[in-house]
Write an enzyme that holds these catalytic residues in place. Structure first.
Site, PDB file in Angstrom:
ATOM      1  CG  HIS A 160      -1.664  -1.237   1.462  1.00  0.00           C
ATOM      2  ND1 HIS A 160      -2.897  -1.527   0.920  1.00  0.00           N
ATOM      3  CD2 HIS A 160      -1.294  -2.324   2.190  1.00  0.00           C
ATOM      4  CE1 HIS A 160      -3.275  -2.742   1.324  1.00  0.00           C
ATOM      5  NE2 HIS A 160      -2.323  -3.246   2.085  1.00  0.00           N
ATOM      6  CB  SER A 281      12.801  23.207 -14.577  1.00  0.00           C
ATOM      7  OG  SER A 281      12.024  24.386 -14.650  1.00  0.00           O
ATOM      8  CE  LYS A 287      10.891  20.591 -11.136  1.00  0.00           C
ATOM      9  NZ  LYS A 287       9.870  19.782 -10.500  1.00  0.00           N
ATOM     10  CD  GLU A 294       8.192  12.822 -15.193  1.00  0.00           C
ATOM     11  OE1 GLU A 294       7.174  13.462 -14.935  1.00  0.00           O
ATOM     12  OE2 GLU A 294       9.291  13.358 -15.430  1.00  0.00           O
TER      13      GLU A 294
END
Ligand code: ARG
Length: 462
Positions: A160, A281, A287, A294
């Site tokens: 979980h 970024s 970043k 992804e």
């Protein structure tokens, strides 16, 4: 022949096709990817026709040389693909005719574009199964490398996405090695099943020419010729098996990718992805984004989409060939390309990434991760039934939580308050290292188990 509406089948046509008809009918824009397979099939077919005496050796030789020229024109990019020639089969044959003249017209004896396309596509998908298996092996090797470095690094195991029990980094890496091994076996199984040669089943019924289907099957690396001509030209289950295997594989990659996204966040800091597989970024200078992970996480979308797409094209089609089946290729090509890209990106990320053993250990040591070890101790050392031990441990977790501590930080007296049988020795099992070291059951997370699996897989992948 040049006066006909179409040089391949124009005999009964008075007018050429409408431009829109030509556009919707043509597959050359994408099936040119099967050029090498098409030419290999034609070469095998021509050699067989000569061997059984259907065409002369001279014609076969002219065809063989002509096809080699066509292949080199395609490979060097000088071949002019023509939409009006519809597909790769007719483009190759038309060019062959320009090159060698009349013998080119004898090549199509005893075959049809229906068995030709079934053959070319099978050969293409078969090659792709092999390429995918190779890429899976490379990714497995990268994972085994990670497992070897961190066989005993302790990290939280989750259920979980809540801390469950301590596990080892190596064990977690090896979990994916096992998943990918099943992917390998799925592609291998699919390959073995599709390895029957449809060539020579002709339009749908077979042919009256005395062709030798064993010979062409053998030449093209098939186990045997397909046994039913209707089935051979009508089914695309081999492509569906490839796509289904690809979908399961992409799902596995998506889960690992998701873990990399979570683990590389500032909140987890379990791993650092390399600069080579990250992006920055344009506005936030701090970043470092896990874009490759992804994108790998997302690839399942188009790959599963292709699978559903082809199932939908095939369902309800009466035997045998219908032009619907021309819609079988683009999605397979797209899924195959994107799976290969995802596998390569994942391999690069896994090879390059560095795990952070301190962060892994700190996370493993929080969240009462050794509560099960405490309950097991109560069963083993104090003779409690497991259900009671579970209850006692639960009370101690609540106590520790109320005090803002973890289990090993409780005093012996606090422990005894929950059950008088608890003794000093309990603290030994509350440490995360002891916890993982004790999980020595076959397939368990103990470092020794992990090292044994790493050794086994290094041998298998060598
Ligand atoms: N371009 C066609 C395809 O991809 C080749 C087979 C054409 N056969 C036919 N009977 N029209 O399916």
């Amino acid at each position: 022949m040049t006066d006909d509406a179409n040089s391949m089948w124009g005999g009964r046509f008075a007018a050429g096709p409408d431009a829109i008809m030509e556009a919707i009918n043509a597959s050359i824009g994408f099936d040119q990817r099967m050029a090498a397979q098409d030419i290999a099939g034609s070469r095998a077919h021509a050699a067989m026709l000569a061997a059984v005496g259907i065409i002369s050796d001279n014609d076969a030789e002219a065809i063989r040389e002509g096809l080699l020229t066509v292949l080199s024109e395609i490979e060097t990019g000088t071949f002019a693909f023509k939409t009006e020639l519809e597909d790769i089969h007719m483009n190759v044959e038309a060019r062959l005719k320009e090159l060698i003249g009349e013998p080119a017209g004898r090549l199509h004896t005893g075959r049809s574009r229906n068995d030709q396309v079934a053959l070319d596509f099978r050969l293409w998908v078969r090659d792709q199964c092999d390429a995918t298996v190779g890429a899976l092996g490379a990714l497995q090797s990268a994972l085994v490398g990670q497992a070897e470095v961190g066989a005993e690094w302790v990290m939280p195991g989750f259920t979980h996405l809540q801390t469950a029990q301590p596990v080892t980094w190596g064990h977690h890496m090896m979990a994916y090695v096992e998943m990918l091994a099943r992917d390998v076996s799925r592609f291998s199984d699919a390959r073995a099943r599709m390895n029957e040669c449809p060539l020579g089943t002709a339009a749908l019924a077979g042919t009256s020419f005395p062709i030798d289907r064993e010979m062409t099957a053998r030449d093209l690396g098939f186990d045997r010729p397909s046994a039913n001509s209707l089935d051979a030209v009508a089914d695309r289950d081999f492509a569906l098996e490839f796509l289904s295997s690809a979908s399961i594989c992409a799902m596995h990659l998506s889960r690992l990718a998701e873990e990399l996204v979570i683990w590389s966040s500032a909140q987890f800091r379990f791993v650092m992805l390399s600069d080579r597989f990250s992006t920055g970024s344009s506005i936030m200078p701090q970043k470092k984004n896990p874009d490759a992970a992804e994108l790998v996480r997302a690839k399942i979308g188009r790959i599963l989409g292709a699978t559903v797409g082809l199932f939908t094209v095939m369902k309800g089609l009466p035997l045998t060939y219908s032009k619907d089946m021309q819609e079988d290729k683009e999605q397979v090509f797209d899924a195959a390309d994107n799976l290969m890209l995802a596998l390569a990106a994942m391999e690069g990320m896994v090879r390059d990434m560095s795990a952070n053993p301190e962060a892994l250990r700190a996370a493993a040591s929080s969240g009462f991760s050794t509560a099960t070890d405490l309950a097991d101790w109560l069963v083993r050392e104090a003779g409690l039934p497991f259900r009671d031990a579970h209850h006692v441990t639960g009370r101690l977790v609540a106590l520790a939580e109320a005090e803002g501590k973890d289990l090993p930080d409780l005093t012996l007296d606090q422990m005894k308050s929950a059950n008088a049988a608890i003794a000093e020795g309990v603290f030994e099992v509350l440490g995360v290292d002891n916890s993982v070291a004790s999980r020595t059951s076959y397939g368990g997370t103990a470092p020794d188990q992990v090292r044994a699996q790493v050794a086994l897989w290094k041998e298998r992948l060598a």
